[in-house]
Design a protein around this motif. Sequence first.
Motif, mmCIF file in Angstrom:
data_model
loop_
_atom_site.group_PDB
_atom_site.id
_atom_site.type_symbol
_atom_site.label_atom_id
_atom_site.label_comp_id
_atom_site.label_asym_id
_atom_site.label_seq_id
_atom_site.Cartn_x
_atom_site.Cartn_y
_atom_site.Cartn_z
ATOM 1 N N ASP A 174 -139.990 -32.881 37.702
ATOM 2 C CA ASP A 174 -138.754 -31.466 38.101
ATOM 3 C C ASP A 174 -139.217 -30.718 37.261
ATOM 4 O O ASP A 174 -138.997 -29.604 36.616
ATOM 5 N N CYS A 179 -138.608 -22.247 36.747
ATOM 6 C CA CYS A 179 -137.769 -21.096 37.435
ATOM 7 C C CYS A 179 -137.536 -19.821 36.358
ATOM 8 O O CYS A 179 -137.381 -19.749 35.766
ATOM 9 N N ALA A 213 -135.172 -22.207 43.967
ATOM 10 C CA ALA A 213 -135.383 -23.477 43.758
ATOM 11 C C ALA A 213 -134.628 -24.572 45.419
ATOM 12 O O ALA A 213 -133.550 -24.094 45.062
ATOM 13 N N MET A 217 -133.092 -30.178 41.653
ATOM 14 C CA MET A 217 -134.352 -29.700 41.016
ATOM 15 C C MET A 217 -133.143 -29.415 39.934
ATOM 16 O O MET A 217 -133.643 -29.186 38.599
ATOM 17 N N LYS A 219 -131.783 -27.058 38.768
ATOM 18 C CA LYS A 219 -132.043 -25.197 38.460
ATOM 19 C C LYS A 219 -132.126 -23.709 39.099
ATOM 20 O O LYS A 219 -131.620 -23.734 40.228
ATOM 21 N N TYR A 222 -136.281 -19.076 41.207
ATOM 22 C CA TYR A 222 -137.266 -18.840 41.785
ATOM 23 C C TYR A 222 -138.810 -19.704 41.502
ATOM 24 O O TYR A 222 -138.745 -19.675 39.838
ATOM 25 N N TYR A 223 -139.429 -20.054 42.650
ATOM 26 C CA TYR A 223 -140.655 -21.279 41.274
ATOM 27 C C TYR A 223 -141.636 -20.831 42.067
ATOM 28 O O TYR A 223 -141.428 -20.474 43.483
#
Length: 314
Positions: A174, A179, A213, A217, A219, A222-223
């Motif tokens: 992760d 992100c 995310a 994660m 975080k 966005y991923y």
Amino acid sequence: MAEIKMNGNHREDLPAGVQVEEIEIPVPWGHVSGRWWGLRNKQPLIAIHGWQDNAGTWDNLIPLLPANTSVLCIDLPGHGLSSPYPPGMVYYIFWDGIVLLRRIAKYFKWQKISLMGHSLGGALSFMYAASFPDDVDRIICIDIASPAVRVPETMVKNTASIIDKNLEYENLSDDKIPCYDYEEMIDIVCDAYKGSVSRENCKVLMKRGMAPAPAHMKKRGYYFKRDPRLKVAGLAMMSIETALEYASKVTCKVLNIRAIPGQKWERLDYYLDVVEKLKKTAKVQYIEVEGTHHVQLNAPENIVNIVEDFLELY
């Protein structure tokens, strides 16, 4: 039958009379997601996106087609909302796609299918039509004629690095998954497409290509949803001799739309050689239009009449 559900991720503003629903088709490693546009009681045209894109690549074109058109746009494995392959598997994108299309045809018990593909999706349409010539009515290939053709020296030279990158990417922790905030992510996507896709249309693709995310994660932002192994899915490319042999087996109706300037092909002559080979066994319409490589997304008005006429004719 496939599970059909409305997409709850975002609101869609569609022209009057246009309908689309999300579907999931079960496969041994999970599911293949898709967007089924139009009539459900009519066998659809199967539409396949390009490498690292998703079913959203058709969102601007299909609403322009006649209301009685039925189209099933799929996310290939590891793309969009479809399940990725499990760790330990490698993507052979051109070859995997033929198997997937065969699965879908058998799942729905469709005897003959029609295919429309952009880039990688067009290559898969070509290969499926060559592999199962009696089971395909027509194919539409946008800005591609066959799978990416590589000279043997290039294929051999790249083998080791592709394998090592696959092993590196298959178990990314992760903390290694980047992100970004929304606008930053769109900036990255626009840069990657190098002008082939407008900023507004990058947002269209990212409706399926990115996600917030998850909590685990730890975080923010966005991923990218696509499987990172797709970036190095370069094994088992094709020589021109193999591409021409596949072309000799295609007997269905073919529409090939090449965008100008479109894709910067390593060997444009290979593209045109495949089209000429197709003409020996298939009824081929080859049409050049103005547009980027993603013409169906960026300038659908440049091809919609061509596609509509082809579908009506055949």
